[in-house]
Design a protein around this motif. Sequence first.
Motif, PDB file in Angstrom:
ATOM      1  N   GLU A  78       8.904  -2.242   6.221  1.00  0.00           N
ATOM      2  CA  GLU A  78      10.077  -3.110   6.178  1.00  0.00           C
ATOM      3  C   GLU A  78      10.522  -3.375   4.745  1.00  0.00           C
ATOM      4  O   GLU A  78      11.718  -3.473   4.456  1.00  0.00           O
ATOM      5  CB  GLU A  78       9.774  -4.415   6.916  1.00  0.00           C
ATOM      6  N   ASP A 104      13.991 -10.222  10.060  1.00  0.00           N
ATOM      7  CA  ASP A 104      13.110 -10.877  11.029  1.00  0.00           C
ATOM      8  C   ASP A 104      13.812 -12.016  11.765  1.00  0.00           C
ATOM      9  O   ASP A 104      13.855 -13.154  11.291  1.00  0.00           O
ATOM     10  CB  ASP A 104      11.838 -11.388  10.345  1.00  0.00           C
ATOM     11  N   ASP A 133      13.627  -6.556  13.640  1.00  0.00           N
ATOM     12  CA  ASP A 133      13.146  -6.428  12.265  1.00  0.00           C
ATOM     13  C   ASP A 133      14.291  -6.716  11.298  1.00  0.00           C
ATOM     14  O   ASP A 133      14.145  -7.514  10.372  1.00  0.00           O
ATOM     15  CB  ASP A 133      12.594  -5.025  12.020  1.00  0.00           C
TER      16      ASP A 133
END
Length: 314
Positions: A42, A60, A71
């Motif tokens: 990420e 998030d 995500d």
Amino acid sequence: MIAKYHETNDKLLLLHELQGRIRLSRSDNETLLRYLSGLEGERKFLDIMGEIDGVVILWDIYLEDYSAQFDFLVLAGRYVFHFDVKHYSGVYEYKDGLFKSANGRVNKRLMMQLTGSEAGLKQFLLNHGFHYKVTSRVVFMNESFQLIGDTDKYILFYYDLWRVVDYLKGSAGICEDMMRLSETLIAHHGDDAKFYSTDDYDMDDVKPGIRCPKCRRVGMIRDVKGHKYRCRCGHRMSNREAVDIVYRMLELFRVDKIRKCDLNRHLEMPDRTLKRILKQYYYKNGTGRGTYYTKDSVRDNQFLDDLVDNYFEL
């Protein structure tokens, strides 16, 4: 514009702090390693996408009422782009929506989660009066990952992101409605700690000491003059920084009433020095052996917030 960053929940922070202090169970160790690997992917994604002007990025988001977890959400024009970032390694075979690893393990849920979260997001937008189109993609960020078999428009690789970046750079810019949507999504973001079931540990068995925030070795020692703690790697921190970090660590260890002896088990600091720091930055509660300390929110300042956030950032 990055409107929201990822925040690690306390269960995962606890495992991260216990690592190297106590033997983690196999399941907890796998949970932590899987989380850290995903976080690495990420961060790679954000390094590429984070500098784009004219879009709003949320890292998030969990919409509990809609059973939808993301995500990354990127707001651009009249679109919400949903990116599910993976950091898999090795060779996988893909066929009919299923991912099969070289050891034969089959992942049936990845594409189902993608489409399920997309459906939840569409319902959220409808319920809150926002009119945006939603596009979802899975992004594999590890350069060592190989996928053989079927092709799928919903699947991207790290090298595809430059094409996405070029497209997003053509966005018209950030408007008031995009900011309103961003704020609404953040306001409905829930706690994802319930997804992590961790084992219990006896905190009396953990290896004491201060963990170096640079190299993560446990066992920083006070220098000769007694003003700072130092690590073998060369990193140093002040006495006050050490007290604040150990206090937060004990909070993660779920110590209800943090006493001076609890702190000094890890600090090994002269009693007079520790008393002075506690008097200046913490509240004293109780008397005698029942004395414990709580944070003084009035005297607390941005120094403490930044210090602890940086130390416990994964």
